[in-house]
Design an enzyme around this catalytic site. Structure first.
Site, mmCIF file in Angstrom:
data_model
loop_
_atom_site.group_PDB
_atom_site.id
_atom_site.type_symbol
_atom_site.label_atom_id
_atom_site.label_comp_id
_atom_site.label_asym_id
_atom_site.label_seq_id
_atom_site.Cartn_x
_atom_site.Cartn_y
_atom_site.Cartn_z
ATOM 1 N N GLU A 111 29.902 54.338 28.582
ATOM 2 C CA GLU A 111 29.634 54.399 30.021
ATOM 3 C C GLU A 111 30.368 53.261 30.711
ATOM 4 O OE1 GLU A 111 25.335 54.346 30.621
ATOM 5 O OE2 GLU A 111 25.107 55.126 28.587
ATOM 6 N N LYS A 113 30.616 50.076 33.035
ATOM 7 C CA LYS A 113 29.692 48.981 33.346
ATOM 8 C C LYS A 113 29.795 48.710 34.845
ATOM 9 C CE LYS A 113 28.391 44.319 31.965
ATOM 10 N NZ LYS A 113 28.360 43.742 33.326
ATOM 11 N N ASP A 115 29.061 47.053 38.445
ATOM 12 C CA ASP A 115 28.812 45.691 38.918
ATOM 13 C C ASP A 115 27.896 45.754 40.131
ATOM 14 O OD1 ASP A 115 28.952 42.990 38.911
ATOM 15 O OD2 ASP A 115 30.932 42.844 39.813
ATOM 16 N N TYR A 222 21.332 55.180 34.362
ATOM 17 C CA TYR A 222 21.990 55.388 33.070
ATOM 18 C C TYR A 222 21.110 55.217 31.842
ATOM 19 C CZ TYR A 222 22.355 50.346 33.939
ATOM 20 O OH TYR A 222 22.076 49.049 34.258
ATOM 21 N N LYS A 309 34.208 43.819 28.327
ATOM 22 C CA LYS A 309 34.617 43.395 29.666
ATOM 23 C C LYS A 309 36.125 43.557 29.832
ATOM 24 C CE LYS A 309 32.102 41.761 32.218
ATOM 25 N NZ LYS A 309 31.467 40.455 32.397
ATOM 26 N N CYS A 403 58.767 24.191 62.235
ATOM 27 C CA CYS A 403 58.239 25.536 62.447
ATOM 28 C C CYS A 403 59.354 26.568 62.261
ATOM 29 C CB CYS A 403 57.658 25.650 63.852
ATOM 30 S SG CYS A 403 57.106 27.331 64.277
ATOM 31 N N CYS A 406 60.014 28.186 66.017
ATOM 32 C CA CYS A 406 60.512 27.436 67.185
ATOM 33 C C CYS A 406 61.141 26.099 66.812
ATOM 34 C CB CYS A 406 59.379 27.220 68.182
ATOM 35 S SG CYS A 406 58.079 26.103 67.577
ATOM 36 N N CYS A 421 52.009 24.018 63.663
ATOM 37 C CA CYS A 421 53.027 23.793 64.687
ATOM 38 C C CYS A 421 52.321 23.378 65.981
ATOM 39 C CB CYS A 421 53.828 25.068 64.905
ATOM 40 S SG CYS A 421 54.932 24.987 66.335
ATOM 41 N N CYS A 427 55.757 28.339 71.205
ATOM 42 C CA CYS A 427 56.044 29.003 69.936
ATOM 43 C C CYS A 427 55.687 30.483 70.052
ATOM 44 C CB CYS A 427 55.231 28.341 68.820
ATOM 45 S SG CYS A 427 55.581 28.967 67.174
#
Length: 665
Positions: A111, A113, A115, A222, A309, A403, A406, A421, A427
């Protein structure tokens, strides 16, 4: 047909439709038709209370308030599973199993697993009687009222079932529902949830089951435990559970040997990414109950089951380049541009590098072979560099000093992770981002104008700040790409209509650094108009509730800037609201005099602002945070998790908006 029979037929019909929709995923009627039938049943039950049935479909809407969840012992202990991380470990596990059972052929039920949050549900005579969390395995919390709201959990079973048994499973939150909840939280200014699993688990402990009913939780079951069960194996039990109406996932498979188990693992290690919910591995169980009894348990786990896992999927690829993005506030984010690679079911070409410190820590360089992983299976991230494949002429990455948009020299303040900046007003990405913020739904809510159109307007020289929006004409907009007469007219109309937006939203829309929606409301309420706020001193500002030194300095810097002051004067001339408009309230009372309320969530009958106003109109105060002095928390859909936790810890009553309306009647 008499009333009682009519009610019973409706219940059975609605239960079947619930099963078709939430378990089989094959609805046979529309949501609208279902709602009509449910309302019809609710009306008949209200008119004939003598026919009340706790298992009626109408009871799924919730409404039960649980202040303290009762601790209940499990009749059958809920064990945890041992984990394995390789096929070699599974081979060793089988050897241990065969050491007890002898060298005989074994079958395994495989099956996925899931979470989620573990749950044990007790059924008596086919009716759901109790639902209890895992707790410490020996006892857990009774969350029956909340579990009954989950549509895939049957309230009544069908077929031939034992008189009493427990069924175990996981309460999960599918990805789509989780993303919707987070989007709703972001829109009301609350912090989004961290992951689906924790959100599902936290949902089970909400005090108001009506709030749980609004969450798109699902339940995957399950494992059945009990005495005199009508089956002798795990796989047979799953099939029988489905026949009784349970959502037992059909991905489960019977493997006739360990090779079959490995095939199942290999298949789902790839295809799990297509599932609508989180799964982090495979559970392998010895199929026969007789063999399970023989194997028994260790102090913590069954010897007859083990969890494999999945590894977080990683791939290697080449870092082609590093680019730098400029955000609305000027913050710089480095981005890794990768050679396209498939990862967890998607093609990944880019990954965030976070900041200069992360680049230095990884010593990541252009041309490197890098390992990419999806954090939480969602966000790509670079976790390491394969230095053995590093190019001979490789040079350390030099973080940009200017930057990229600019060319202004970047700044990094002490204690801050990102460079930024400082060219806030020149800008381009910052200008565009600021206008996009101004038009957003929680700000000026301008219909007919979206983020892409703002960029289009800026690139064509039609707007340079948000005040320019009010000068736009249909004739200016029409020549632009993808702009027709109607869309141009809608844009201009939407901008003009925005002058009706209240002052607190306008203040938020201005984009003052660190002034979010909540802070804007605090400042608007305290100063009442923009002129008073603009003249406030640092000492005055920090006396306002929730306004600290950082916010106060930012507000002063904003109003010290000549361009900002000029924009505000222009907005005033267009009629934008820069003061709170008082309304005479003839319905004000003192019924709630002396009480303190905290509001959290999304409401149906009120906007959050209207609800707060109703609280104040009736003599109470609205608190910004929960404390021992808080008398009530009015909770709507998606109540903030931090507030929920604190209210529960302090035993503060959590009421709905309907409960609040009753208080002021």
């Amino acid at each position: 047909m008499n009333i009682q029979n009519t009610i019973q037929v409706l219940r059975e019909e609605l239960n079947q439709h619930n099963y078709n929709y939430y378990v089989l995923d094959t609805p046979t009627i529309s949501d609208y038709e279902f709602d009509l039938k449910l309302k019809e049943l609710q009306t008949l039950e209200d008119q004939n209370p003598e026919y009340f049935d706790e298992s009626s479909p109408t009871q799924r809407v919730g409404g039960t308030i649980t202040k303290n969840f009762q601790t209940v012992p499990h009749e059958y202990r809920m064990y945890s599973l041992d984990n394995s991380y390789s096929k070699e470990e599974l081979i060793e596990w089988e050897k241990r199993v065969q050491k007890v059972l002898g060298d005989m052929p074994l079958e395994y039920t495989c099956e996925l697993k899931y979470d989620g949050a573990s749950i044990s549900i007790t059924y008596e005579n086919g009716v759901l009687k109790r639902a209890v969390t895992r707790g410490d395995g020996f006892q857990g919390d009774d969350v029956t009222s909340n579990i009954k709201t989950i549509k895939s959990v049957p309230l009544k079973l069908k077929g031939n079932f034992p008189s009493k048994f427990d069924i175990r499973g996981e309460i999960i939150l599918p990805f789509a529902g989780f993303e919707k909840m987070n989007q709703d939280l972001i829109e009301i200014g609350e912090a989004p949830y961290s992951n689906p699993r924790n959100t599902a688990s936290g949902s089970l402990k909400l005090q108001d089951s009506a709030e749980v009913a609004k969450r798109p939780l699902d339940c995957l079951l399950y494992f059945i435990v009990g005495s005199n069960l009508p089956f002798t194996s795990q796989f047979e039990g799953l099939e029988m559970a489905r026949s009784w109406g349970f959502k037992a996932p059909k991905e489960a498979k019977l493997a006739h040997n360990l090779d079959g188990v490995f095939e199942f693992i290999d298949y789902w290690d790839v295809h799990r990414h297509n599932l609508p919910y989180e799964t982090d591995g495979v559970v392998v169980k010895v199929n026969s109950f007789y063999h399970q009894d023989e194997l028994g348990f260790t102090a913590k786990s069954p010897r007859w089951a083990i969890a494999y896992k999945f590894k977080s999927e990683q791939v290697s690829t080449i870092l082609n380049s590093i680019s730098y993005q400029v955000g609305r506030t000027g913050a710089i984010t480095p981005v890794a541009n990768l050679e396209a690679v498939q990862l967890a079911g998607t093609i990944v070409k880019r990954a965030s590098l976070h900041n200069a410190d992360q680049i230095e820590k990884l010593d990541i360089r252009v041309g490197d072979t890098v390992f990419v992983e999806k954090g939480g299976e969602i966000i790509p991230k670079i976790i390491a560099v394969d230095v053995t494949k590093r190019l001979e002429n490789s040079e350390p990455t030099q973080y940009i000093t200017n930057c990229p948009e600019c060319q202004t020299l970047l700044i990094r303040n002490e204690g801050e992770a990102n460079h930024y900046c400082p060219n806030f007003y020149g800008c381009p990405p910052q200008i565009i981002g600021r206008i996009q913020h101004y038009i957003s739904r929680k700000a000026m809510d301008i219909e007919g104008l979206g983020g892409e159109t703002v960029t289009l307007l800026f690139n064509n020289g039609l707007v340079h700040n948000y005040a320019d929006l009010y000068d736009l004409t249909v004739e200016q907009i029409l020549p632009l790409e993808r702009m027709a007469q109607k869309s141009a007219e809608n844009l201009v109309t939407g901008v003009r209509n925005s002058i009706k937006i209240p002052f607190e939203s306008v203040l938020f829309a201005l984009g003052i650094r660190f002034v979010g929606e909540t802070v804007a409301k605090k400042l608007a309420k305290h100063y009442r108009n923009i002129d008073a706020l603009s003249k406030a001193s640092l000492a005055d500002l920090i006396l306002v509730d929730e306004i600290g030194d950082r916010i106060a300095k930012s507000v002063i810097e904003f109003f010290d800037n000549e361009e900002n002051r000029r924009s505000i004067e222009r907005l005033k001339s267009y009629g934008v609201q820069f003061e709170i408009i008082e309304k005479v309230n003839l319905d004000a009372t003192d019924k709630l005099q002396g009480k303190i309320f905290v509001v959290s969530g999304v409401f149906e009958k009120f906007s959050r602002d209207d609800l707060k106003k109703a609280i104040e109109d009736n003599g109470a105060k609205v608190g910004s945070s929960i404390s021992a002095k808080t008398d009530y928390v009015v909770a709507g859909d998606n109540m903030g998790p931090a507030k929920l936790e604190k209210a529960s810890k302090l035993n503060i009553p959590i009421i709905s908006e309907t409960d609040f309306m009753k208080l002021i009647e």
